[in-house]
Scaffold this motif. Structure first.
Motif, PDB file in Angstrom:
ATOM      1  N   VAL A 143       0.919  -1.272   0.075  1.00  0.00           N
ATOM      2  CA  VAL A 143       0.217  -0.025  -0.017  1.00  0.00           C
ATOM      3  C   VAL A 143       0.866   1.156  -0.041  1.00  0.00           C
ATOM      4  O   VAL A 143       2.205   1.200   0.154  1.00  0.00           O
ATOM      5  CB  VAL A 143      -0.782   0.154   1.048  1.00  0.00           C
ATOM      6  CG1 VAL A 143      -2.143  -1.100   0.961  1.00  0.00           C
ATOM      7  CG2 VAL A 143      -0.091  -0.228   2.505  1.00  0.00           C
TER       8      VAL A 143
ATOM      9  N   ARG B 141      -1.297   9.025   0.894  1.00  0.00           N
ATOM     10  CA  ARG B 141      -1.448  10.285   0.001  1.00  0.00           C
ATOM     11  C   ARG B 141      -0.651  11.196   0.615  1.00  0.00           C
ATOM     12  O   ARG B 141      -0.681  11.407   1.864  1.00  0.00           O
ATOM     13  CB  ARG B 141      -2.996  10.584   0.082  1.00  0.00           C
ATOM     14  CG  ARG B 141      -2.896  11.853  -0.944  1.00  0.00           C
ATOM     15  CD  ARG B 141      -4.788  11.984  -0.810  1.00  0.00           C
ATOM     16  NE  ARG B 141      -5.167  12.518   0.349  1.00  0.00           N
ATOM     17  CZ  ARG B 141      -4.970  13.885   0.948  1.00  0.00           C
ATOM     18  NH1 ARG B 141      -4.530  14.880  -0.095  1.00  0.00           N
ATOM     19  NH2 ARG B 141      -5.502  14.263   2.228  1.00  0.00           N
TER      20      ARG B 141
ATOM     21  N   PHE C 274       1.100  10.837  -4.266  1.00  0.00           N
ATOM     22  CA  PHE C 274       1.445   9.693  -3.421  1.00  0.00           C
ATOM     23  C   PHE C 274       2.660   9.922  -2.705  1.00  0.00           C
ATOM     24  O   PHE C 274       3.765  10.430  -3.455  1.00  0.00           O
ATOM     25  CB  PHE C 274       1.122   8.485  -3.902  1.00  0.00           C
ATOM     26  CG  PHE C 274      -0.466   8.070  -4.231  1.00  0.00           C
ATOM     27  CD1 PHE C 274      -1.411   7.877  -3.087  1.00  0.00           C
ATOM     28  CD2 PHE C 274      -0.836   8.428  -5.496  1.00  0.00           C
ATOM     29  CE1 PHE C 274      -2.566   7.498  -3.563  1.00  0.00           C
ATOM     30  CE2 PHE C 274      -2.057   8.227  -5.740  1.00  0.00           C
ATOM     31  CZ  PHE C 274      -3.100   7.840  -4.790  1.00  0.00           C
TER      32      PHE C 274
ATOM     33  N   VAL D 185      -8.875   2.086  -1.632  1.00  0.00           N
ATOM     34  CA  VAL D 185      -8.700   2.474  -0.113  1.00  0.00           C
ATOM     35  C   VAL D 185      -9.186   1.579   1.167  1.00  0.00           C
ATOM     36  O   VAL D 185     -10.221   1.601   1.187  1.00  0.00           O
ATOM     37  CB  VAL D 185      -8.913   3.869  -0.112  1.00  0.00           C
ATOM     38  CG1 VAL D 185      -8.265   4.593   1.165  1.00  0.00           C
ATOM     39  CG2 VAL D 185      -8.517   4.718  -1.334  1.00  0.00           C
TER      40      VAL D 185
ATOM     41  N   LYS E 195      -1.896  -1.151  -4.005  1.00  0.00           N
ATOM     42  CA  LYS E 195      -0.956  -1.169  -5.006  1.00  0.00           C
ATOM     43  C   LYS E 195      -0.738  -2.372  -5.737  1.00  0.00           C
ATOM     44  O   LYS E 195      -1.172  -3.380  -5.083  1.00  0.00           O
ATOM     45  CB  LYS E 195       0.497  -0.763  -4.469  1.00  0.00           C
ATOM     46  CG  LYS E 195       0.604   0.822  -3.957  1.00  0.00           C
ATOM     47  CD  LYS E 195       2.085   1.123  -3.438  1.00  0.00           C
ATOM     48  CE  LYS E 195       2.824   1.464  -4.521  1.00  0.00           C
ATOM     49  NZ  LYS E 195       4.149   2.043  -4.292  1.00  0.00           N
TER      50      LYS E 195
ATOM     51  N   TYR F 208      -9.757   4.898  -6.753  1.00  0.00           N
ATOM     52  CA  TYR F 208      -8.446   4.263  -5.874  1.00  0.00           C
ATOM     53  C   TYR F 208      -9.362   3.649  -5.045  1.00  0.00           C
ATOM     54  O   TYR F 208     -10.390   3.558  -4.301  1.00  0.00           O
ATOM     55  CB  TYR F 208      -7.857   5.321  -5.269  1.00  0.00           C
ATOM     56  CG  TYR F 208      -7.256   6.366  -6.068  1.00  0.00           C
ATOM     57  CD1 TYR F 208      -6.006   5.711  -6.715  1.00  0.00           C
ATOM     58  CD2 TYR F 208      -7.464   7.568  -6.287  1.00  0.00           C
ATOM     59  CE1 TYR F 208      -5.311   6.855  -7.843  1.00  0.00           C
ATOM     60  CE2 TYR F 208      -6.935   8.433  -7.203  1.00  0.00           C
ATOM     61  CZ  TYR F 208      -5.741   8.115  -7.883  1.00  0.00           C
ATOM     62  OH  TYR F 208      -5.224   8.849  -8.614  1.00  0.00           O
TER      63      TYR F 208
ATOM     64  N   VAL G  55       0.014   2.486  -7.297  1.00  0.00           N
ATOM     65  CA  VAL G  55      -1.237   2.643  -6.883  1.00  0.00           C
ATOM     66  C   VAL G  55      -2.386   2.393  -7.714  1.00  0.00           C
ATOM     67  O   VAL G  55      -2.254   2.702  -9.037  1.00  0.00           O
ATOM     68  CB  VAL G  55      -1.414   4.057  -6.283  1.00  0.00           C
ATOM     69  CG1 VAL G  55      -2.838   4.238  -5.972  1.00  0.00           C
ATOM     70  CG2 VAL G  55      -0.544   4.364  -5.052  1.00  0.00           C
TER      71      VAL G  55
ATOM     72  N   ARG H 111      -5.784   2.193  -9.942  1.00  0.00           N
ATOM     73  CA  ARG H 111      -6.950   3.367 -10.205  1.00  0.00           C
ATOM     74  C   ARG H 111      -7.729   2.549 -11.116  1.00  0.00           C
ATOM     75  O   ARG H 111      -7.426   2.513 -12.352  1.00  0.00           O
ATOM     76  CB  ARG H 111      -6.685   4.717 -10.492  1.00  0.00           C
ATOM     77  CG  ARG H 111      -7.663   5.687 -10.467  1.00  0.00           C
ATOM     78  CD  ARG H 111      -7.315   7.074 -11.149  1.00  0.00           C
ATOM     79  NE  ARG H 111      -8.465   7.906 -10.784  1.00  0.00           N
ATOM     80  CZ  ARG H 111      -8.649   8.866 -11.962  1.00  0.00           C
ATOM     81  NH1 ARG H 111      -7.748   8.776 -12.885  1.00  0.00           N
ATOM     82  NH2 ARG H 111      -9.609   9.627 -11.754  1.00  0.00           N
TER      83      ARG H 111
ATOM     84  N   ASP I 260     -12.833   4.834  -3.928  1.00  0.00           N
ATOM     85  CA  ASP I 260     -13.216   6.164  -3.420  1.00  0.00           C
ATOM     86  C   ASP I 260     -13.856   6.833  -4.586  1.00  0.00           C
ATOM     87  O   ASP I 260     -14.075   6.122  -5.662  1.00  0.00           O
ATOM     88  CB  ASP I 260     -12.185   6.888  -2.955  1.00  0.00           C
ATOM     89  CG  ASP I 260     -10.994   7.112  -3.832  1.00  0.00           C
ATOM     90  OD1 ASP I 260     -11.240   6.856  -5.027  1.00  0.00           O
ATOM     91  OD2 ASP I 260     -10.008   7.755  -3.536  1.00  0.00           O
TER      92      ASP I 260
ATOM     93  N   TYR J 237      -5.305   3.618   3.614  1.00  0.00           N
ATOM     94  CA  TYR J 237      -3.914   3.412   2.640  1.00  0.00           C
ATOM     95  C   TYR J 237      -4.396   2.764   1.499  1.00  0.00           C
ATOM     96  O   TYR J 237      -5.561   2.027   1.271  1.00  0.00           O
ATOM     97  CB  TYR J 237      -3.232   2.058   3.342  1.00  0.00           C
ATOM     98  CG  TYR J 237      -2.579   2.697   4.900  1.00  0.00           C
ATOM     99  CD1 TYR J 237      -1.224   3.288   4.485  1.00  0.00           C
ATOM    100  CD2 TYR J 237      -3.032   2.548   5.876  1.00  0.00           C
ATOM    101  CE1 TYR J 237      -0.377   3.541   5.572  1.00  0.00           C
ATOM    102  CE2 TYR J 237      -2.374   2.980   6.984  1.00  0.00           C
ATOM    103  CZ  TYR J 237      -0.971   3.598   6.905  1.00  0.00           C
ATOM    104  OH  TYR J 237      -0.310   4.129   7.968  1.00  0.00           O
ATOM    105  N   TYR J 238      -3.835   3.339   0.284  1.00  0.00           N
ATOM    106  CA  TYR J 238      -3.941   2.954  -0.916  1.00  0.00           C
ATOM    107  C   TYR J 238      -3.325   1.668  -1.541  1.00  0.00           C
ATOM    108  O   TYR J 238      -2.330   1.384  -1.468  1.00  0.00           O
ATOM    109  CB  TYR J 238      -3.723   4.138  -1.850  1.00  0.00           C
ATOM    110  CG  TYR J 238      -4.682   5.410  -1.700  1.00  0.00           C
ATOM    111  CD1 TYR J 238      -5.558   5.915  -2.424  1.00  0.00           C
ATOM    112  CD2 TYR J 238      -4.175   5.997  -0.578  1.00  0.00           C
ATOM    113  CE1 TYR J 238      -6.049   6.868  -2.388  1.00  0.00           C
ATOM    114  CE2 TYR J 238      -5.062   7.215  -0.423  1.00  0.00           C
ATOM    115  CZ  TYR J 238      -5.896   7.680  -1.102  1.00  0.00           C
ATOM    116  OH  TYR J 238      -6.824   8.978  -0.774  1.00  0.00           O
TER     117      TYR J 238
ATOM    118  N   THR K 282      -4.218  13.501  -7.162  1.00  0.00           N
ATOM    119  CA  THR K 282      -3.782  13.018  -5.930  1.00  0.00           C
ATOM    120  C   THR K 282      -2.352  12.732  -5.978  1.00  0.00           C
ATOM    121  O   THR K 282      -2.070  11.952  -7.030  1.00  0.00           O
ATOM    122  CB  THR K 282      -4.279  11.931  -5.391  1.00  0.00           C
ATOM    123  OG1 THR K 282      -5.959  12.105  -5.022  1.00  0.00           O
ATOM    124  CG2 THR K 282      -3.836  11.350  -4.233  1.00  0.00           C
TER     125      THR K 282
END
Length: 465
Positions: free
Chosen positions: A93, A96, A106, A127, A135, A125, A153, A155, A121, A132-133, A104
């Motif tokens: 993860v 941001r 990171f 989350v 990966k 992304y 990350v 998306r 979100d 935490y995002y 955004t």
């Protein structure tokens, strides 16, 4: 100095038990925190250097003991983007650093967590509940290959999935050796065959001396001398759908003597079933399709039949092959006298939008689109460590690599991902309360040592009075 040393030792014991109680308190507080790993307490004795016959028990120090390798229970959530690791490993993860929405920014630093309550979100992304995002690596939707080598990350946006023109129709069927057309009469030899007699335009294939088309004025005769072969919806490059209707007509029997030595059929495709006069209604694929005495197709070789280019309902149909796989099309006896179409499938589709996302056991993010396509969109990155209990703890159930933990090993190994589930805390409330009782008793015992040492010192001071 023994009494003063006893005081110091008792204080160290109280400090150590306080430290243990702090860990117990944190474990109980996080007993419902997703992906939380409890912290146990280990004690070490501190022995002062002395002669062999003068060594004493010494004081005590408390240290944390991680349990990152102990898995918590997996709890189904029925949220497709939630995912748990069954086995070793951590999700990779990031955090941001600045910006909002599509802008955004990171930290570009790999962190690791077992907390898998990921959800989309507003910007696509994934989350988790601690912010935490997630990966991973994107997957090329055309080739199915991973894009890049370093986790980034993820998306996933709801962009339209492009249409694909039909290029192949898988056709698996049995054609009756004796087709029961409207004209078929068992008492009349050859009545089941398509004859050019009575047609304004000879419908036989060009390989048999015909024009290869059925015109509107010949529709009644043609339908009486052929049988339906099924239909399938195909798509052009823009995803526009049109229906392709097939019709079969037997033209010669092997029993007619040499030549021919095989049964021969013609396949027709409906171009305009409402045609009149000289307008084309059905178009012959212009290929003599033959079967031997065992019912196996002998021509065309390989079992691929190219459909003619035509315009059906304003849509141009071109470049489509009817594929039978060599033995998918047979000619055997059938009491119904009709085509037994076992499978008619094509490879085209219209454009679609993303309907839902799920995670497979191998860590692929699977997208299901409104056009029925199921495509792998990304591959989650899972990291394993040789010493995962040596990772540094961060807020939100995240961990950071240390020298002691060693570098991450990217890959699932023997672990599996469980979609629609979240790993719970590995804290055992009953065990924590048991440790709390022991800790409280040990703390109280140390206070008793201090009280006793104080009484002894008081007695010493009273000697001089």
């Amino acid at each position: 100095m023994g009494v003063f040393s006893a005081l110091t030792t008792a204080v160290s014991g109280m400090t150590a038990q306080s430290y243990a109680l702090e860990n117990i308190s944190g474990n109980i507080a996080n007993s419902r925190t997703a992906g939380y790993k409890r912290v146990d307490t280990t004690f070490a004795d501190l022995v002062p250097d002395a002669a062999l016959n003068r060594q004493i028990a010494g004081s005590v120090a408390a240290y944390s003991q991680s349990t990152n390798s102990i898995q918590g229970d997996l709890n189904p959530t029925r949220i497709d983007t939630n995912v748990a690791i069954n086995g070793d490993g951590f999700f990779v993860v990031d955090q941001r650093s600045s910006g909002v929405g599509a802008n955004t920014q990171f930290a570009n630093k790999n962190l690791y967590t077992r907390r898998g309550d990921f959800d989309f979100d507003a910007n696509g992304y994934l989350v988790n509940g601690a912010g935490y995002y997630l990966k991973g690596l994107k997957i090329d939707q055309v080739t199915g290959q991973l894009i890049g080598t370093q986790p980034d990350v993820l998306r996933i946006t709801k962009e339209q999935f492009p249409a694909k023109a039909t290029t192949s129709i898988e056709y698996r069927a049995n054609i009756p050796a004796y087709p029961k057309t409207n004209n078929a009469d068992s008492a009349v030899a050859g009545s089941e065959l398509l004859s050019s007699t009575g047609f304004a335009s000879n419908p036989l294939s060009t390989t048999q001396g015909g024009t290869g088309v059925v015109v509107g004025s010949d529709m009644t005769s043609f339908l009486s001398q052929s049988i339906p072969g099924g239909s399938v919806t195909v798509y052009d490059t823009l995803g526009k759908a049109t229906s392709v209707e097939l019709r079969w007509a037997k033209t010669t029997n092997a029993s007619a003597g040499p030549p021919p030595t095989t049964d021969t059929w013609n396949l027709f495709v409906a171009e305009n079933t409402g045609a009149t006069g000289g307008a084309v209604a059905y178009r012959n694929v212009n290929s003599s399709i033959t079967f031997d005495a065992t019912g196996q197709m002998t021509n065309p070789a390989g079992g691929n039949i190219a459909l003619p280019t035509m315009t059906i309902g304003g849509t141009t149909v071109t470049g489509i092959n009817l594929t039978t796989g060599g033995n998918g099309l047979t000619q055997n006896g059938d009491v119904s006298g009709q085509i037994d179409a076992r499978s008619i499938r094509q490879d085209g589709y219209t454009a679609g939008t993303l309907d839902r996302v799920s995670v497979s056991a191998e860590g692929q993010v699977i997208g299901t689109f409104s056009n029925g396509q199921v495509v792998a969109l990304a591959q989650l990155s899972v990291a394993r460590f040789n010493a995962d209990n040596s990772l540094k703890r961060l807020d939100g159930g995240a961990f950071e690599e240390t020298i002691e933990s060693g570098p991450p090993i990217i890959g699932l190994g023997t672990s599996q991902l469980v979609g629609g589930s979240v790993e719970q805390s590995n804290t055992d409330i009953a065990d924590e309360f048991s440790k709390m009782i022991v800790t409280q008793q040990a703390y109280s015992a140390n206070t008793k040592v201090i009280t006793t040492a104080q009484e002894m010192l008081t007695s010493v001071f009273n000697i001089i009075r």
